[in-house]
Design a protein around this motif. Sequence first.
Motif, PDB file in Angstrom:
ATOM      1  N   ASP B  21       0.834  -1.196   0.000  1.00  0.00           N
ATOM      2  CA  ASP B  21       0.000   0.000   0.000  1.00  0.00           C
ATOM      3  C   ASP B  21       0.870   1.248   0.000  1.00  0.00           C
ATOM      4  O   ASP B  21       1.795   1.352   0.794  1.00  0.00           O
ATOM      5  N   VAL B  22       0.567   2.168  -0.881  1.00  0.00           N
ATOM      6  CA  VAL B  22       1.282   3.449  -0.873  1.00  0.00           C
ATOM      7  C   VAL B  22       0.356   4.527  -0.314  1.00  0.00           C
ATOM      8  O   VAL B  22       0.687   5.205   0.644  1.00  0.00           O
ATOM      9  N   LEU B  23      -0.823   4.647  -0.886  1.00  0.00           N
ATOM     10  CA  LEU B  23      -1.829   5.568  -0.334  1.00  0.00           C
ATOM     11  C   LEU B  23      -2.899   4.721   0.362  1.00  0.00           C
ATOM     12  O   LEU B  23      -3.423   3.788  -0.220  1.00  0.00           O
ATOM     13  N   SER B  42      10.678  11.255   1.260  1.00  0.00           N
ATOM     14  CA  SER B  42      10.902  10.610  -0.039  1.00  0.00           C
ATOM     15  C   SER B  42      10.268   9.223  -0.031  1.00  0.00           C
ATOM     16  O   SER B  42      10.407   8.490   0.936  1.00  0.00           O
ATOM     17  N   GLY B  43       9.569   8.888  -1.076  1.00  0.00           N
ATOM     18  CA  GLY B  43       8.955   7.581  -1.167  1.00  0.00           C
ATOM     19  C   GLY B  43       7.664   7.452  -0.389  1.00  0.00           C
ATOM     20  O   GLY B  43       7.120   6.363  -0.246  1.00  0.00           O
ATOM     21  N   SER B  44       7.139   8.580   0.135  1.00  0.00           N
ATOM     22  CA  SER B  44       5.906   8.493   0.908  1.00  0.00           C
ATOM     23  C   SER B  44       4.672   8.468   0.014  1.00  0.00           C
ATOM     24  O   SER B  44       3.561   8.342   0.508  1.00  0.00           O
ATOM     25  N   LYS B  46       3.987  10.834  -2.606  1.00  0.00           N
ATOM     26  CA  LYS B  46       3.516  12.148  -3.047  1.00  0.00           C
ATOM     27  C   LYS B  46       3.288  12.185  -4.558  1.00  0.00           C
ATOM     28  O   LYS B  46       2.251  12.660  -5.032  1.00  0.00           O
ATOM     29  N   SER B  47       4.266  11.643  -5.288  1.00  0.00           N
ATOM     30  CA  SER B  47       4.099  11.645  -6.750  1.00  0.00           C
ATOM     31  C   SER B  47       2.948  10.741  -7.167  1.00  0.00           C
ATOM     32  O   SER B  47       2.196  11.070  -8.091  1.00  0.00           O
ATOM     33  N   VAL B  48       2.820   9.611  -6.479  1.00  0.00           N
ATOM     34  CA  VAL B  48       1.720   8.703  -6.783  1.00  0.00           C
ATOM     35  C   VAL B  48       0.383   9.408  -6.576  1.00  0.00           C
ATOM     36  O   VAL B  48      -0.547   9.278  -7.384  1.00  0.00           O
ATOM     37  N   PHE B  90       6.467  18.318 -13.900  1.00  0.00           N
ATOM     38  CA  PHE B  90       6.965  17.018 -13.439  1.00  0.00           C
ATOM     39  C   PHE B  90       8.258  17.167 -12.651  1.00  0.00           C
ATOM     40  O   PHE B  90       9.035  18.093 -12.867  1.00  0.00           O
ATOM     41  N   GLN B  91       8.456  16.189 -11.769  1.00  0.00           N
ATOM     42  CA  GLN B  91       9.644  16.177 -10.917  1.00  0.00           C
ATOM     43  C   GLN B  91      10.934  16.288 -11.749  1.00  0.00           C
ATOM     44  O   GLN B  91      11.822  17.055 -11.425  1.00  0.00           O
ATOM     45  N   GLY B  92      10.999  15.531 -12.833  1.00  0.00           N
ATOM     46  CA  GLY B  92      12.203  15.567 -13.654  1.00  0.00           C
ATOM     47  C   GLY B  92      12.078  16.456 -14.878  1.00  0.00           C
ATOM     48  O   GLY B  92      12.745  16.232 -15.866  1.00  0.00           O
ATOM     49  N   ASP B 169       5.284  19.019  -8.961  1.00  0.00           N
ATOM     50  CA  ASP B 169       5.908  17.908  -8.252  1.00  0.00           C
ATOM     51  C   ASP B 169       7.370  18.252  -7.979  1.00  0.00           C
ATOM     52  O   ASP B 169       8.194  18.259  -8.890  1.00  0.00           O
ATOM     53  N   GLU B 170       7.675  18.535  -6.725  1.00  0.00           N
ATOM     54  CA  GLU B 170       9.021  18.884  -6.298  1.00  0.00           C
ATOM     55  C   GLU B 170       9.693  19.886  -7.234  1.00  0.00           C
ATOM     56  O   GLU B 170      10.731  19.602  -7.837  1.00  0.00           O
ATOM     57  N   PRO B 171       9.121  21.085  -7.302  1.00  0.00           N
ATOM     58  CA  PRO B 171       9.646  22.060  -8.258  1.00  0.00           C
ATOM     59  C   PRO B 171      11.060  22.533  -7.940  1.00  0.00           C
ATOM     60  O   PRO B 171      11.759  22.988  -8.830  1.00  0.00           O
TER      61      PRO B 171
HETATM   62  N1  LIG Z   1       4.644   2.721 -11.218  1.00  0.00           N
HETATM   63  C1  LIG Z   1       5.012   2.215 -10.027  1.00  0.00           C
HETATM   64  N2  LIG Z   1       5.090   0.877  -9.853  1.00  0.00           N
HETATM   65  C2  LIG Z   1       5.452   0.348  -8.659  1.00  0.00           C
HETATM   66  N3  LIG Z   1       5.744   1.068  -7.577  1.00  0.00           N
HETATM   67  C3  LIG Z   1       5.679   2.402  -7.667  1.00  0.00           C
HETATM   68  C4  LIG Z   1       5.319   3.054  -8.901  1.00  0.00           C
HETATM   69  N4  LIG Z   1       5.342   4.392  -8.718  1.00  0.00           N
HETATM   70  C5  LIG Z   1       5.708   4.567  -7.429  1.00  0.00           C
HETATM   71  N5  LIG Z   1       5.902   3.379  -6.799  1.00  0.00           N
HETATM   72  C6  LIG Z   1       6.291   3.208  -5.392  1.00  0.00           C
HETATM   73  O1  LIG Z   1       5.454   4.007  -4.609  1.00  0.00           O
HETATM   74  C7  LIG Z   1       6.177   4.601  -3.553  1.00  0.00           C
HETATM   75  C8  LIG Z   1       5.962   6.097  -3.540  1.00  0.00           C
HETATM   76  O2  LIG Z   1       6.584   6.664  -4.670  1.00  0.00           O
HETATM   77  P1  LIG Z   1       6.527   8.214  -4.976  1.00  0.00           P
HETATM   78  O3  LIG Z   1       5.133   8.670  -4.974  1.00  0.00           O
HETATM   79  O4  LIG Z   1       7.293   8.436  -6.243  1.00  0.00           O
HETATM   80  O5  LIG Z   1       7.329   8.861  -3.762  1.00  0.00           O
HETATM   81  P2  LIG Z   1       7.606  10.404  -3.503  1.00  0.00           P
HETATM   82  O6  LIG Z   1       6.805  10.746  -2.292  1.00  0.00           O
HETATM   83  O7  LIG Z   1       9.075  10.496  -3.218  1.00  0.00           O
HETATM   84  O8  LIG Z   1       7.207  11.152  -4.704  1.00  0.00           O
HETATM   85  C9  LIG Z   1       7.628   4.216  -3.750  1.00  0.00           C
HETATM   86  O9  LIG Z   1       7.945   3.217  -2.816  1.00  0.00           O
HETATM   87  C10 LIG Z   1       7.692   3.684  -5.148  1.00  0.00           C
HETATM   88  O10 LIG Z   1       8.606   2.641  -5.219  1.00  0.00           O
END
Ligand SMILES: Nc1ncnc2c1ncn2[C@@H]1O[C@H](COP(=O)(O)OP(=O)(O)O)[C@@H](O)[C@H]1O
Lengths: 257, 259
Positions: B21-23, B42-44, B46-48, B90-92, B169-171
């Motif tokens: 689970d991410v969110l 980082s990795g929490s 946010k981008s997702v 975008f972040q990048g 995203d992380e400007p």
């Molecule tokens: N397309 C994907 N497939 C699998 N795992 C993903 C994908 N995108 C992000 N993740 C995982 O989701 C978690 C959150 O990623 P992300 O949102 O990029 O973190 P951040 O908060 O640094 O932006 C990370 O552990 C990443 O590995």
Amino acid sequence: MNPFALTGSVAIDAVRETGRIADFGARGAFAWVTGPFYWRAFFSALGRIGFASLPVVGLTAIFTGAALALNIYDGSLRFNAETFLPQILGVSIVRELGPVLAALMVAGRCSSAMAAEIGTMRVTEQIDAMSTLAVDPFKYLIAPRVLATTVALPFLVLIADIIGVYGGYLVAVYALDFSGPIFVTNIAEFLENRDVVSGLIKAAVFGFLISVMGCYYGYNSRGGAQGVGSATRTAVVAAAVVVLASNYFMTSLLVEF
Amino acid sequence: MASATKKISVRGLQKGFEGRDVLRGVDLDVDEGRSLVVIGGSGSGKSVFLKCLLGILKPDSGIVEIDGRNIARQTDSDRRYMTNQTGMLFQGAALFDSLTVWENIAFRLIYSENKSRKAARNKALECLTQVGLAPEVGNLQPSALSGGMQKRVSLARAIASEPRILFFDEPTTGLDPIMADVINNLIVDRVKAIGATAISITHDMASARKIADEIAMLYQGRIIWRGKPDEIDKSGNPMVDQFVNGRAEGPIQMTLRRR
Ligand SMILES: Nc1ncnc2c1ncn2[C@@H]1O[C@H](COP(=O)(O)OP(=O)(O)O)[C@@H](O)[C@H]1O
Ligand SMILES: [Mg+2]
């Protein structure tokens, strides 16, 4: 895992993947129907795929035609049939070698390039960026490449046919003492429209398959440089294999007519 | 609950990858014309989170309402409704490396809004000046630009068609503090000028304080705190405290195990 289950799951995966590729190809080919057609992207793809492939396709064809003439001559001497060299050469090139060799060269040149370009765009989020800019990547990236390759390949094959026959002509006339005008008349009188047309139909199908492979594996690449690398490799291998496999099936259909 | 003034409303948003689970149920509202900053490690996720809003990733469950319309199912028309009024940095940077800088900025104008190349180019050059770059930069390839310049071009691309919603995203990540502040100022300036609703994501507290009308913190897949920038130093939340002060010790343990 026991061997039966393994075979089963490999087969199921293969069928699934084929289904996904077919779906992707259909979407790619018809994406422009509902929306704008990006002419600029199409012509730029046409230039890179069609025009820029001319030298390599031409070189392949001329050497193959030349070598083929030597082989046919040597083989047909054994039953005193060497006078049929022009006819055999013409049929072999126009029906088989022109389309297949041109397609394999384009597969090597273009499906790899497509997979690498689109794959890099995927892993650097350029494709995501494109959809946030309200432009459908299928319309902007995939459809132009698929259509350009499908259109370009028959032309490339036509040119490969001509150059390949010319390569055979050079060998026949300058190394094997054939008369130039007779060589030309023999080929021209022997070849039928359907010989040439069947080659061109194959070529269009090859073009479609090659570009779908390049785009599909690029579009679905994951990870970073490594993912793009393996997408590129898979795309070239898959493109070459589908060209050769579909060649057999199309040939068996086309010889019926 | 009056949803009339809410531009964006997220309820119970869940998203995981391969069983992880991410969110885990994000709830968040943003009023029209306000700027919300989401902070988090980082990795929490946010981008997702942003990608779920944008329709690049499909949420496992939950509601995402834009103007009171649920777009979480992400049909084609949902996606169009979203993208037609959204700009994203975008972040990048994610600039198209096969196109020149001005074509990048004008991309949407040319290929989605069917503007002539000439009109789109003029608009692109205008946007380029708004982000503090000379018009000559327009003819360069993105690969010829420094990271900070790429971020600016990407910002220009995001604002070129004056969207109602902006995501950043992380400007400022990866930029020196001065360039980061320049970008912050540009974001504040442009969001105000367009009157857009903005969600920014960052782990840079200086940036968060500068851009935000409000700050929310994402931790373990949920929003654990939300408040004004001047309240964040006395939030009374140990997790927020630890993040704001950047301490390794505290309730947030960086998980070094687990791949
Ligand atoms: N397309 C994907 N497939 C699998 N795992 C993903 C994908 N995108 C992000 N993740 C995982 O989701 C978690 C959150 O990623 P992300 O949102 O990029 O973190 P951040 O908060 O640094 O932006 C990370 O552990 C990443 O590995
Ligand atoms: Mg991120």
